[in-house]
Design a protein around this motif. Structure first.
Motif, PDB file in Angstrom:
ATOM      1  N   TYR A 242       6.495  -3.032   3.657  1.00 54.41           N
ATOM      2  CA  TYR A 242       6.284  -1.620   4.215  1.00 54.41           C
ATOM      3  C   TYR A 242       7.207  -0.839   3.426  1.00 54.41           C
ATOM      4  CZ  TYR A 242       3.922  -3.779   8.313  1.00 54.41           C
ATOM      5  OH  TYR A 242       3.067  -4.350   9.077  1.00 54.41           O
ATOM      6  N   TRP A 243       6.741   0.492   2.878  1.00 58.09           N
ATOM      7  CA  TRP A 243       7.439   1.167   2.051  1.00 58.09           C
ATOM      8  C   TRP A 243       7.816   2.579   2.531  1.00 58.09           C
ATOM      9  CZ3 TRP A 243       5.908   5.821  -0.334  1.00 58.09           C
ATOM     10  CH2 TRP A 243       4.430   6.189   0.033  1.00 58.09           C
ATOM     11  N   SER A 244       8.752   3.085   2.201  1.00 55.52           N
ATOM     12  CA  SER A 244       9.084   4.477   2.384  1.00 55.52           C
ATOM     13  C   SER A 244       9.929   5.010   1.096  1.00 55.52           C
ATOM     14  CB  SER A 244       9.906   4.642   3.763  1.00 55.52           C
ATOM     15  OG  SER A 244      11.213   3.933   3.465  1.00 55.52           O
ATOM     16  N   ASP A 245      10.229   4.373   0.495  1.00 53.65           N
ATOM     17  CA  ASP A 245      11.072   4.784  -0.837  1.00 53.65           C
ATOM     18  C   ASP A 245       9.867   4.526  -2.008  1.00 53.65           C
ATOM     19  OD1 ASP A 245      12.245   4.974  -3.386  1.00 53.65           O
ATOM     20  OD2 ASP A 245      14.191   3.844  -2.527  1.00 53.65           O
ATOM     21  N   TYR A 246       9.614   5.699  -2.599  1.00 57.91           N
ATOM     22  CA  TYR A 246       8.510   5.727  -3.667  1.00 57.91           C
ATOM     23  C   TYR A 246       8.764   4.780  -4.726  1.00 57.91           C
ATOM     24  CZ  TYR A 246      10.330   8.567  -7.433  1.00 57.91           C
ATOM     25  OH  TYR A 246      11.056   9.003  -8.404  1.00 57.91           O
ATOM     26  N   GLN A 247      10.066   4.833  -5.292  1.00 54.18           N
ATOM     27  CA  GLN A 247      10.387   4.066  -6.368  1.00 54.18           C
ATOM     28  C   GLN A 247      10.168   2.495  -6.068  1.00 54.18           C
ATOM     29  OE1 GLN A 247      11.562   5.443  -9.522  1.00 54.18           O
ATOM     30  NE2 GLN A 247      10.757   3.303 -10.008  1.00 54.18           N
ATOM     31  N   LYS A 248      10.424   2.166  -4.981  1.00 56.99           N
ATOM     32  CA  LYS A 248      10.169   0.756  -4.584  1.00 56.99           C
ATOM     33  C   LYS A 248       8.559   0.281  -4.681  1.00 56.99           C
ATOM     34  CE  LYS A 248      14.298  -0.354  -1.819  1.00 56.99           C
ATOM     35  NZ  LYS A 248      14.754  -0.574  -0.150  1.00 56.99           N
ATOM     36  N   GLU A 249       7.908   1.380  -4.302  1.00 57.54           N
ATOM     37  CA  GLU A 249       6.310   0.957  -4.397  1.00 57.54           C
ATOM     38  C   GLU A 249       5.968   0.938  -5.847  1.00 57.54           C
ATOM     39  OE1 GLU A 249       2.217   2.141  -2.286  1.00 57.54           O
ATOM     40  OE2 GLU A 249       3.340   3.883  -2.893  1.00 57.54           O
ATOM     41  N   ILE A 250       6.467   1.868  -6.783  1.00 56.25           N
ATOM     42  CA  ILE A 250       6.162   1.763  -8.132  1.00 56.25           C
ATOM     43  C   ILE A 250       6.635   0.508  -8.599  1.00 56.25           C
ATOM     44  CG2 ILE A 250       6.856   2.460 -10.387  1.00 56.25           C
ATOM     45  CD1 ILE A 250       7.096   5.236  -9.328  1.00 56.25           C
ATOM     46  N   THR A 251       7.865  -0.150  -8.400  1.00 54.53           N
ATOM     47  CA  THR A 251       8.252  -1.661  -8.701  1.00 54.53           C
ATOM     48  C   THR A 251       7.368  -2.578  -8.484  1.00 54.53           C
ATOM     49  OG1 THR A 251      10.424  -0.529  -8.735  1.00 54.53           O
ATOM     50  CG2 THR A 251      10.228  -2.774  -8.804  1.00 54.53           C
ATOM     51  N   ALA A 252       6.940  -2.557  -7.057  1.00 55.45           N
ATOM     52  CA  ALA A 252       6.289  -3.533  -6.680  1.00 55.45           C
ATOM     53  C   ALA A 252       4.794  -3.558  -7.030  1.00 55.45           C
ATOM     54  CB  ALA A 252       6.131  -3.446  -4.969  1.00 55.45           C
ATOM     55  N   PHE A 253       4.010  -2.558  -7.256  1.00 57.35           N
ATOM     56  CA  PHE A 253       2.964  -2.620  -7.898  1.00 57.35           C
ATOM     57  C   PHE A 253       2.892  -2.891  -9.454  1.00 57.35           C
ATOM     58  CE2 PHE A 253       1.138  -0.469  -4.209  1.00 57.35           C
ATOM     59  CZ  PHE A 253      -0.407  -0.879  -4.466  1.00 57.35           C
ATOM     60  N   LYS A 254       4.014  -2.499 -10.286  1.00 54.19           N
ATOM     61  CA  LYS A 254       4.116  -2.745 -11.551  1.00 54.19           C
ATOM     62  C   LYS A 254       4.440  -4.344 -11.548  1.00 54.19           C
ATOM     63  CE  LYS A 254       7.144  -1.909 -15.504  1.00 54.19           C
ATOM     64  NZ  LYS A 254       8.293  -1.188 -16.066  1.00 54.19           N
ATOM     65  N   GLY A 255       5.225  -4.764 -10.655  1.00 52.93           N
ATOM     66  CA  GLY A 255       5.365  -6.419 -10.986  1.00 52.93           C
ATOM     67  C   GLY A 255       4.387  -7.219 -10.359  1.00 52.93           C
ATOM     68  N   GLY A 256       3.355  -6.579  -9.383  1.00 52.86           N
ATOM     69  CA  GLY A 256       2.288  -7.475  -8.860  1.00 52.86           C
ATOM     70  C   GLY A 256       2.828  -8.025  -7.409  1.00 52.86           C
ATOM     71  N   ASP A 257       3.845  -7.778  -7.075  1.00 47.01           N
ATOM     72  CA  ASP A 257       4.216  -7.983  -5.421  1.00 47.01           C
ATOM     73  C   ASP A 257       3.277  -7.252  -4.444  1.00 47.01           C
ATOM     74  OD1 ASP A 257       5.994  -9.596  -6.179  1.00 47.01           O
ATOM     75  OD2 ASP A 257       7.456  -8.151  -6.148  1.00 47.01           O
ATOM     76  N   SER A 258       2.761  -6.063  -4.895  1.00 50.02           N
ATOM     77  CA  SER A 258       1.927  -5.170  -4.075  1.00 50.02           C
ATOM     78  C   SER A 258       0.697  -4.994  -5.077  1.00 50.02           C
ATOM     79  CB  SER A 258       2.286  -3.902  -3.794  1.00 50.02           C
ATOM     80  OG  SER A 258       3.571  -4.120  -2.829  1.00 50.02           O
ATOM     81  N   VAL A 259      -0.497  -5.509  -4.512  1.00 50.28           N
ATOM     82  CA  VAL A 259      -1.761  -5.169  -5.322  1.00 50.28           C
ATOM     83  C   VAL A 259      -2.768  -4.184  -4.639  1.00 50.28           C
ATOM     84  CG1 VAL A 259      -1.720  -7.523  -6.237  1.00 50.28           C
ATOM     85  CG2 VAL A 259      -3.022  -7.018  -4.308  1.00 50.28           C
ATOM     86  N   ILE A 260      -2.369  -3.745  -3.400  1.00 51.04           N
ATOM     87  CA  ILE A 260      -3.310  -2.635  -2.692  1.00 51.04           C
ATOM     88  C   ILE A 260      -2.538  -2.071  -1.414  1.00 51.04           C
ATOM     89  CG2 ILE A 260      -4.330  -4.366  -1.217  1.00 51.04           C
ATOM     90  CD1 ILE A 260      -7.106  -2.844  -1.757  1.00 51.04           C
ATOM     91  N   GLY A 261      -2.724  -0.873  -1.338  1.00 52.00           N
ATOM     92  CA  GLY A 261      -2.068  -0.300  -0.083  1.00 52.00           C
ATOM     93  C   GLY A 261      -2.159   1.329  -0.185  1.00 52.00           C
TER      94      GLY A 261
END
Length: 393
Positions: A242-261
């Motif tokens: 679950y994200w609230s820090d936008y930078q963490k979401e960028i990192t997660a999508f860039k690294g593949g930890d998150s793929v949709i949301g």
């Protein structure tokens, strides 16, 4: 309860008598609980105390090239003291202290501030730039009451669906991808971390289960809330973060930890800039979204400077600067001619009202059903907060 942590790139009736001379308090046309809107402005008091989201009151300390505070101080003689808040709940708590004059509140806080009497109605005639605010942002359920504005609109944006095109090969056009079909991406779904995210589930259920009778994602009776919570608990099993820090979401999508949301347009833009293969869409059900409002405290000690700030922050050039730095659609229609990037307003759909007609802006859930029902009690924000804790376990 939006939490924003920006990088350097974007990173009152009881006192009315005391303010009569300085601010010309109104004659009693407004709610006594929330104070009065002034009839006229006097000389600035020399300072203004602000509560703001990060990136909304930049003074050059994050980036020397990003500064609209010092020009305001020079022009008005009002020294700006800014308290940066991380969540809407924090903003509400700070406003209750009476130590601040104005706040950049989101829709999940505005009705709370109005209902508690901590925000006063505003006299829009004392904010010259208000006339150029997009009409669709005026007199909305989240920034007005009984035909009176309780603030000046600042900007807006939608909560979009973002996905990695290399991992999600069938382009999604529905929120079903992160709800009923979330198991397909087990451990790699991401969702916004806030009780207000319950509205995203409710929005999906409006079309997925019409028998529930949901007409407004922020107006849920107990049965409807229970259905949204059940859907979110099911989704929880597939959520990696679950994200609230936008930078963490960028990192997660860039690294593949998150793929949709769920995401914001600015996050999608920055993630693409990081060379991640992502795309963001506004699903067929529409989306939730946010529209921030500069509200004035009912206990403002510096109301004249506060009104000067309200007019300044939505003036075309400054509103354009804030919108570009933060990553949102400006509220002043003339700001689109002032942006450094000529396509900024096109990217953020600033002038596309058909686009924003599909966006349900954050609105504080209250007991009185916001969908007009008279024969039902709706659940309020406190109940949503308890439900969100239950969802996350």
């Amino acid at each position: 309860m939006r939490k924003r942590k920006m990088s350097a790139w974007r990173s009152a009736a009881a006192i009315c008598a005391l303010l009569l001379t300085a601010a010309g308090c109104g004659s009693g046309n407004d709610d006594d609980k929330g104070g009065h809107a002034p009839d006229k402005l006097g000389k600035g008091e020399g300072k203004v105390n602000i509560i703001a989201w990060a990136g909304y009151a930049e003074d050059g300390s994050s980036d020397p090239k990003v500064d609209w505070v010092h020009p305001f101080e020079k022009k008005t003689g009002c020294q700006v003291n800014t308290k940066t808040a991380g969540t809407s709940d924090e903003m509400v708590s700070l406003m209750k202290t009476g130590q601040y004059d104005t706040v950049s509140a989101s829709g999940d806080a505005t009705l709370r501030l109005i209902a508690s009497g901590d925000a006063a109605p505003v006299n829009t005639k004392l904010v010259p730039n208000y006339k150029d605010i997009f009409p669709a942002l005026k007199q909305q359920p989240f920034n007005s009451k009984d035909g009176r504005m309780y603030g000046i609109p600042h900007g807006r944006g939608a909560n979009l669906l973002m996905y990695r095109t290399d991992k999600v090969t069938s382009a999604p056009d529905s929120w079903r991808a992160v709800f009923d079909d979330a198991a397909r991406y087990d451990g790699h779904v991401t969702a916004y971390d806030s009780p207000i995210y319950i509205a995203d589930a409710a929005l999906y259920l409006m079309r997925a289960k019409p028998s529930l009778g949901i007409k407004n994602p922020y107006a849920l009776d107990q049965k409807q809330l229970d259905a949204a919570v059940a859907l979110l608990k099911k989704q929880h099993q597939a959520v990696g973060e679950y994200w609230s820090d936008y930078q963490k979401e960028i990192t997660a999508f860039k690294g593949g930890d998150s793929v949709i949301g769920t995401t914001w347009q600015v996050i999608a833009n920055l993630t693409k800039a990081e060379k991640a293969p992502v795309k963001a869409v506004l699903p067929k059900e529409g989306a939730t979204g946010w529209s921030d409002t500069w509200m004035v405290s009912a206990k403002a000690e510096h109301p004249n400077c506060a009104y000067k700030w309200l007019d300044w922050i939505v003036s075309p050039k400054v509103n354009a600067q804030v919108a570009e730095y933060f990553g949102e659609a400006p509220s002043n229609r003339k700001a689109c001619a002032e942006t450094a990037a000529p396509d900024h307003c096109a990217i953020f759909h600033a002038e596309d009202e058909k686009y924003f007609q599909r966006v349900h802006f954050w609105t504080t859930p209250i007991k009185q059903c916001l969908d007009g029902r008279k024969d039902a009690d709706c659940t309020d924000y406190a109940q949503w907060t308890r439900a969100w804790t239950e969802v996350k376990g």
